[in-house]
Structure formats: C-alpha cells, structure tokens
Design a protein around this motif. Structure first.
Motif, short mmCIF file in Angstrom:
data_model
loop_
_atom_site.label_atom_id
_atom_site.label_comp_id
_atom_site.label_asym_id
_atom_site.label_seq_id
_atom_site.Cartn_x
_atom_site.Cartn_y
_atom_site.Cartn_z
N GLY A 182 82.82 36.89 34.77
CA GLY A 182 82.89 36.58 36.20
C GLY A 182 84.19 37.06 36.82
O GLY A 182 84.22 37.47 38.00
N LEU A 183 85.28 37.02 36.05
CA LEU A 183 86.56 37.53 36.56
C LEU A 183 86.49 39.03 36.80
O LEU A 183 87.01 39.54 37.80
CB LEU A 183 87.67 37.20 35.56
CG LEU A 183 89.05 37.80 35.85
CD1 LEU A 183 89.57 37.31 37.19
CD2 LEU A 183 90.03 37.46 34.73
N TYR A 184 85.83 39.76 35.90
CA TYR A 184 85.66 41.20 36.09
C TYR A 184 84.84 41.48 37.35
O TYR A 184 85.11 42.45 38.08
CB TYR A 184 84.97 41.82 34.87
CG TYR A 184 85.88 41.97 33.68
CD1 TYR A 184 86.28 43.22 33.25
CD2 TYR A 184 86.33 40.86 32.95
CE1 TYR A 184 87.12 43.38 32.15
CE2 TYR A 184 87.15 41.00 31.85
CZ TYR A 184 87.55 42.26 31.46
OH TYR A 184 88.38 42.40 30.37
N ALA A 185 83.83 40.66 37.60
CA ALA A 185 83.04 40.82 38.81
C ALA A 185 83.89 40.62 40.06
O ALA A 185 83.78 41.36 41.04
CB ALA A 185 81.86 39.84 38.80
N MET A 186 84.77 39.61 40.02
CA MET A 186 85.64 39.35 41.16
C MET A 186 86.62 40.51 41.38
O MET A 186 86.83 40.96 42.52
CB MET A 186 86.40 38.05 40.94
CG MET A 186 87.26 37.62 42.12
SD MET A 186 88.18 36.12 41.76
CE MET A 186 89.40 36.74 40.62
N VAL A 187 87.20 41.01 40.31
CA VAL A 187 88.14 42.14 40.43
C VAL A 187 87.41 43.38 40.93
O VAL A 187 87.91 44.12 41.78
CB VAL A 187 88.82 42.39 39.07
CG1 VAL A 187 89.65 43.67 39.13
CG2 VAL A 187 89.69 41.21 38.69
N GLY A 188 86.20 43.63 40.43
CA GLY A 188 85.42 44.77 40.90
C GLY A 188 85.07 44.65 42.37
O GLY A 188 85.10 45.65 43.12
N ALA A 189 84.74 43.44 42.82
CA ALA A 189 84.44 43.23 44.24
C ALA A 189 85.65 43.55 45.11
O ALA A 189 85.53 44.21 46.15
CB ALA A 189 83.99 41.78 44.46
N ALA A 190 86.81 43.09 44.67
CA ALA A 190 88.03 43.39 45.43
C ALA A 190 88.33 44.88 45.44
O ALA A 190 88.74 45.45 46.46
CB ALA A 190 89.22 42.62 44.82
N ALA A 191 88.09 45.55 44.32
CA ALA A 191 88.37 46.99 44.23
C ALA A 191 87.48 47.79 45.17
O ALA A 191 87.96 48.68 45.88
CB ALA A 191 88.20 47.46 42.79
#
Length: 821
Positions: free
Chosen positions: A575-584
């Motif tokens: 889920g953290l990777y998903a959040m970072v990807g969304a921000a990117a």
C-alpha cells in the motif's frame, strides 16, 4: 479686449510648446498590442484579450489606466464625481493591478481618517477590517457544504448503475447494508436489502442472462449520466466544463472572464460534476471542486463593497477560495493552502496566506461535520501504515518517480495533441457525440473488470489499503495469513490465487486508465485530473509493491534483504508503494512538489513516509521537466491562448525594450492624443477608426513629451456622459487633459475636462532597458503595458501580449499562438 486676451494666452502657451497643429496628419495606426494595428503584418489579433461590448474590435491587454507607483493623479475623483462605468473593465480584459492597489489604499486611508470623527465611522472601520475574515468563513462553509453534497450524491449515483436499495432508494450500496442483520463478514457487500438490476427485473443474479442485464443497464446508466452532464453544460453554462484550474490561474493573474465564476456556472458545475463522476468516466471531482469553491468566493464577494468594487482584492479572495477547494477535495487543509501558493495564485501576500489557512480550516471542518464517507474521516481513502520503510526501498520509490515523470510527459503531449485536434477539426463541433462515444467505450471495457467497474476513488482506497486479518479483498488473499510465526513476528505473506488474479486485472486496468484518460480530460464536461493520475500511479505502485513483497518473502537471504528482513517477517508494505506511485504520477502531470507531498501526507497521516514521497515527487518532476517544461495546466493555458505570464520561468535572452516595443522600424507612428488641442470630434474619429483600447497623451505632436495614458473605454463613457449632462458640449468642444483650461472667447463651445480619467504616472522604461528587467516588471507588478521613452520622448509601447509573443518567439514557438481563444 477678449480677442486680444485670448490671442495673448494662446501665444504664450504656444511658446511653451502646449499648442499643436492639426491632428489629421498624425492619425497613425501604431501603438501597443491594444494600440497596434499595422497594415500588412502577419500578426493576427482576432482572438484577443480585451473585447469590450462597446467596441468588439478592441484587443487584448493593451490599455493602462493605473495609478502607478507614486501616482500623482487623484484616484478619489472617481468617488467624488462618479461616472458610471469609468474605472471598470470589460470582458476579456486584463486588470491593472497597480491602479487597483492604489484605489484600495486610498479607500482604506479615507475610512481610517473618518474613523476618528465619529463613533459610527469607527464602527464602519472595524466592520470593514473584519469583513475579510467573515467572507473567508462564508466561503469555507459554502465550499464544505457543496463538497459534502457532491460526495454523497456521487456515491449514490455511482452505485445506482449496479442496483438499488429496496430499504430506501436514497441509500448507496454501503449504507444500505450497514444496518442489515443478514450480512456476513465474507460477504459484507451483499445483503437482502440491496438488489442488482437483474434481481429486480428477472428475479435472479445468477447466469449469463442476469450478467447481460446488469451489463446493459450499467452502460445505459453511464450513457444517461454523461448525456445529461454534457447537455446541461452545453445549454446552460459552457464555462462549467473541464477542471477549471487553467482558467482560475489565468483569472488570478488579472484576466477577466465574465460568467466563469458566476452563479449559473456554480449551479451547473455542481450538478454536472456529480453526473460526470457517476458516469464512470476516467475523471475526478477534485480539480473541479477548486472551480466550485472559487465560484462561491466570487459570488460572496458581491456582498461586500470592499471586494465587489476592487478586482485586485477579489483575486486575493479567490486565492483563498482555491485553497478551500483543495481542502475539501482531499481533506488536506494545509496542502490546500500550499497548492494555492505553489500552483494557482499569481499574487499571494502574507495576509492572503492567513486568510487562506482560515478558509481551508473552516471548509475542512464543515466537510468533517457532514461526514460524507461515513468513516469519520475527511477523505475516502484514509489509511495508516504501521511497517517502517527501509533505506534500500528508496530504489523502487525512485523507479516509481521515473515512471511518474514518463507518464506525466506522455500524458501531457498526447492530451494536448488530442485537444488541439478537437479545436481545429470537425470533432469540436460535436461535443455531445464525443462524450457519449468515450463514455460508451469506457463503460463497455470497464464492466467486466471489477477494478475498472468501481469508482476511481474506491479503487485508490483499495490500492492504498494495508492488508490486515479482517480484509476480504482479493489483494489481501495471502496464504497462511491467519497463522502467526514464532516470537510474535508478523504473519507470513506468500501470495495466494486471489493476489495473482488481482495482478493481471490491475495490469489491464492500468492500460485502460492510461489510454482512456488521455481522451477524457478536456471534454465538454467537468473533469478533474487528480484522481485519474493518482489511480495510474497507485496501480503501478501496487504492482511493484506486491512484486517486491514476494521477492523479499521468497529470497529473504539475498544480501539486499537479509540485513533488515528476517524470515517470515512482513517487510514490504504494498500500500505504501501505491501511495508513492500515486504521488509520482500526480507530480509528473501537474509538476507540484511541496503541496503534493503535504497533501499525500495528510491523506495517510504518516510523517514517517515523507522522505519516500519527497524522493518520488522530485524524481518525477526532474524526469518530466527533462521531457517538457510545462505542466498540464500551463499546457492548456498555452493551448487556449490565455494571456498568462508564467512567474516560474526565467527569461535569459539578451534583448532590449526597443526590440519588442510597437511600433517597429518603418511602421506608422503611435496614435496619441494631445493634451489641449483636440476636439471631441477628433477624439471620436480616432476611437471609431482604430481598434486600440488606450491612448498615450502627449504635450504635442512635435515634442512627443509624455503626459499620461487614457483608456478608450473611459474616453467613450466620459464623452457620452458629458454630451448628456454637460450643457453646450458639442463636437467642436476642446478636450483638455490639463489641470486648468485657458479662458475661451465668447460664444465658443464649453470645454471638456477629462483630467480625472487620465493616468498621470503610466509605467515607463527607456528603449535600452534589458527585456529581462521588463519581463520581471510585468510579472511582479502585474502591468498591462508600459510605455517606452528616449530622453523623455515617447517612442512606443510594450504590452503583455507583446511580452508573451516575444517569449514564445525566443523559445522557437509560434508567437501568434498567444491569442485569447
């Protein structure tokens, strides 16, 4: 005696250089972008900034009626002897920041002086000072209330495509099953009270025919919502389409678009935003909520004279309203303030920062009180992660930043190309057909895949989720997840069949989102880009996160894992990777940095993950900037030809003011007015034969010594008012821009004094001033134009459009693209 006296006076004035010869030999067509009209030139001013109703030929940004720094003319003359319309602006006109600030200072000074005279005046002074905070309170309340209404309505109508609640048709799927006594943990989204359309029509939800019925009605509802949205926009409020942020940025820079922030636009955008989101198109409501909040701010400004009569003060309010819009869109008050500062606002003083903070606070509190998501949170996808990240994970986070930058650059180029095709071909004449076709394709492709069928906000919530023991999602279908390892460590996370099934479905969802969003953004319906961009990044991030998680689980003995990831431990948080990807991805599209990181932090409530977010946001910006300097909003501003001077770009070319000013060499001379020798008929002839929106006033044609600058609109209004209300004013009456008019012989028509509409301190630069300084002056002072002189003699004029054309030319772009369309 009278004749002798008059001859003596005129002779004395002639000796001082005040009188001139006939005007007919000087009627030239050069001037500024509003004052310029050069025959035979390739420049096309058909799409212009200033298009006043009084004269549709007037062009953009050309006139300046401001009281520049140290203004010596009495701006309060407009208050002492008001002439309706004088000092105001036409549609598609650029405001004069310097004059508006001067007027506000004069108004404030007058109120302060009067407050010492009586108690009533003191109360008026206090109420005037408090009115700004009251206005912010109202904006926050209205923005939060409308956002809550939109959220609740969109959730209900989105679920309406799949079924209806028999226990109360006004309940959405989740609320319908909340109070049901027949809900199990595994099937908590199924309850007897919620019926799909196949259950209502053919009394069953099993079999191929039931699937076809649900499929057909899903597409039908989507088409109905999309058709209603585009029809309402087309018929009632054409300005309600799009996200609105490019236009908001242009308006905040000083441009006037009448009706863009009006009550009809607010009503239609609120309704059609719900319809557009509910149709299942790849768009979000977050960007349009900024437009909705700014509409609230603009409408409420009319309740306060302080803001109704001053365009610069009103733009301070709109900056705060934009912050409130982001606050209710993401539940991120601080991020909203930073978004307004970083991305939207053109002029953002410290006082506006405080008021923006207050408006965002009130808006967030109002939305929290309404609780539209039913989870006591401001946002739908609020999550909390409990596993810390490791330094090695910065590598995949930076990879997500690279993906976000590539996606942002790809999206901007392809979307702008498609929007340009829409504007320049027959496609743009059929907005309803385009919306229906895109909706039909989206719905047909979305229904078979559960991740495309759900709303984009719910998809992001699913992707951000940190799987726990109580989650029944396929993304959380791990083997042995109910078994705990020894020593109290976290459970093992080997992927089960549900996770593998979800991976290929998410891969298909990613492809669909990437492609369909390109064609969706920019259609004639309300469409935001925040949520679709975040969805693309969240999908990519979740795929990478699950891959890293399984890699760490099956190869925990690798050197990159064995130092921090022990066997059986839950080391990676997908889920953290998903959040970072969304921000990117959001950063790659919009080029936001600080505000983006703060918004994402407020969404998750975890300070611990600021560094991964910062790394991904900066990487995506660097990669995207390497492939194209413009964000999506700046690209749409340039595509639409709005007169927007970007404050972030540096001007590094070695050109001078004389290289940019109009008229150029071999062009006709500037069209000017003289201060004391022109008749009403002369001025009216110039007005009727030219398309300029302002004229420099000089002492004489011979000296070309600058006196001031006067607006075409103010001239027209003042002359018409004088003809109606001042006895004896005829076509042969002399117009004076001087303080005193000389004695006139008997039986001559009375003179017309127009000094009170003359700007006696227009901004001037010399012909050898470097253009980098001129550009800086235009940006920081918000000028409409400045005059160019040489040893005190008027040479030419530089307008905002001239500056924009010159910047485009220096960047090897088409200078004629800088036109209001």
């Amino acid at each position: 005696l009278d004749i002798l006296l008059f001859s003596f006076c005129t002779g004395a004035m002639d000796n001082r250089g005040f009188r001139q010869g006939s005007f007919s030999s000087f009627r030239s067509s050069s001037s500024d972008e509003d004052l310029m009209d050069i025959p035979g030139t390739a420049m096309d001013f058909s799409m212009r900034d200033d298009v006043p109703p009084l004269d549709r030929e007037v062009e953009e940004d050309k006139s300046y009626n401001g009281g520049g720094i140290g203004s010596s003319y009495r701006i309060m003359d407009f208050l002492e002897e008001p002439i309706p319309g004088v000092g105001t602006y036409d549609d598609f006109n650029t405001i004069d920041w310097v004059r508006e600030k001067s007027r506000d200072r004069d108004r404030h000074r007058e109120i302060t002086n009067k407050s010492k005279e009586s108690t009533w005046a003191l109360i008026h002074s206090v109420s005037d000072a408090f009115s700004g905070w009251l206005l912010m309170l109202l904006i926050g309340l209205f923005s939060g209330s409308l956002a809550g209404l939109i959220d609740i309505s969109a959730h209900w109508m989105t679920d309406l495509k799949e079924g209806i609640c028999t226990g109360g048709f006004w309940f959405n799927h989740e609320h319908c099953c909340w109070n049901s006594e027949h809900v199990t943990f595994e099937d908590r989204d199924k309850c007897p009270e919620w019926n799909s359309w196949s259950q209502l029509i053919i009394s069953t939800d099993e079999g191929a025919f039931a699937y076809i019925v649900n499929y057909f009605l899903y597409v039908l509802w989507a088409l109905l919502f999309a058709f209603l949205a585009v029809s309402l926009v087309k018929v009632f409020a054409p300005y309600a389409c799009g996200s609105g942020i490019p236009e908001i940025k242009t308006i905040l820079s000083g441009f006037i678009i009448r009706g863009y922030l009006g009550k009809w636009t607010l009503v239609i955008k609120t309704i059609t935003l719900v319809l557009a989101v509910s149709s299942g198109l790849s768009l979000g409501k977050e960007g349009p909520l900024v437009h909705v909040a700014c509409c609230c701010g603009n409408i409420l400004c009319h309740c306060f004279n302080k803001y109704r009569k001053n365009e610069a003060k009103r733009r301070e309010v709109l900056s705060a309203a934009a912050a409130a819009g982001v606050s209710v869109a993401f539940g991120a008050p601080i991020g909203g303030v930073l978004f307004s500062l970083e991305e939207v606002s053109y002029y953002f003083p410290l006082k506006t920062l405080w008021r923006s903070f207050f408006a965002a606070l009130v808006a967030a509190f109002t939305l929290r009180s309404i609780n539209p998501f039913g989870n006591s949170r401001l946002v739908l996808f609020y999550v909390e992660f409990h596993t810390p990240w490791h330094l090695f994970e910065l590598v995949p986070f930076i990879l997500l930043g690279i993906f976000g930058g590539l996606w942002g650059a790809l999206f901007i180029r392809t979307n702008i190309a498609w929007c340009r095709k829409r504007k320049t071909t027959q496609l743009g004449k059929y907005p309803v057909v385009e919306v229906l076709v895109v909706t039909a394709i989206t719905a047909i492709l979305a229904f078979p895949n559960e991740y495309t069928r759900m709303s984009t906000s719910e998809l992001i919530s699913e992707l951000f989720n940190d799987c726990g023991l109580l989650d029944s999602s396929k993304l959380c279908d791990y083997e042995n997840r109910f078994n705990t390892s020894k020593g109290g460590e976290l459970p093992d996370r080997p992927a089960g069949m549900g996770v593998y099934s979800a991976m290929w479905q998410l891969a298909l969802t990613l492809i669909l989102k990437i492609v369909i969003t390109i064609f969706t953004f920019g259609m004639k319906i309300p469409s935001g880009l925040f949520i679709p961009s975040m969805a693309v990044g969240a999908i990519a991030g979740r795929l990478l996160g699950v891959g890293m998680e399984q890699l760490a689980y099956y190869h925990h003995d690798w050197a990159i894992f064995n130092s921090w990831c022990s066997q059986g431990a839950d080391c990676i948080t997908p889920g953290l990777y998903a959040m970072v990807g969304a921000a990117a991805c959001l950063g790659g599209v919009t080029r936001m940095t600080v505000s983006l990181v703060v918004i994402m932090f407020e969404l998750t409530g975890g300070l611990e993950y600021i560094v991964p977010l910062m790394a991904a946001a900066m990487t995506s910006k660097w990669v995207a900037d390497a492939l194209g300097r413009e964000g999506i909003y700046d690209a749409h501003i340039r595509l639409n030809g709005y007169p927007f001077l970007e404050a972030k770009e540096e001007f590094a070319h070695k050109t001078l003011a004389m290289d940019v000013m109009k008229p150029r060499r071999n062009d006709p001379l500037l069209t000017v007015l003289t201060q004391d020798s022109m008749t009403v008929e002369d001025v009216e002839t110039i007005i009727s034969e030219t398309t300029y929106s302002g004229f420099p006033v000089v002492v004489s044609r011979e000296s070309q010594r600058l006196v001031g600058f006067v607006l075409r609109r103010d001239l027209i209004i003042s002359i018409e008012n004088a003809r109606k209300k001042q006895d004896g004013v005829v076509s042969t009456s002399i117009i004076y821009f001087t303080e005193h008019s000389p004695p006139m012989p008997p039986y001559t028509p009375p003179t017309l004094k127009l000094r009170n509409i003359l700007d006696l301190s227009p901004f001037t630069v010399t012909d050898l001033t470097p253009m980098e300084i001129v550009v800086d002056i235009f940006r920081k002072l918000g000028l409409r134009q400045c005059l160019v002189t040489h040893n005190g003699r008027l040479l030419g004029i530089i307008t905002k459009k001239d500056v924009l054309k010159h910047i485009a030319q220096m960047a090897n772009q088409d200078p004629d693209s800088i036109l209001f369309n």
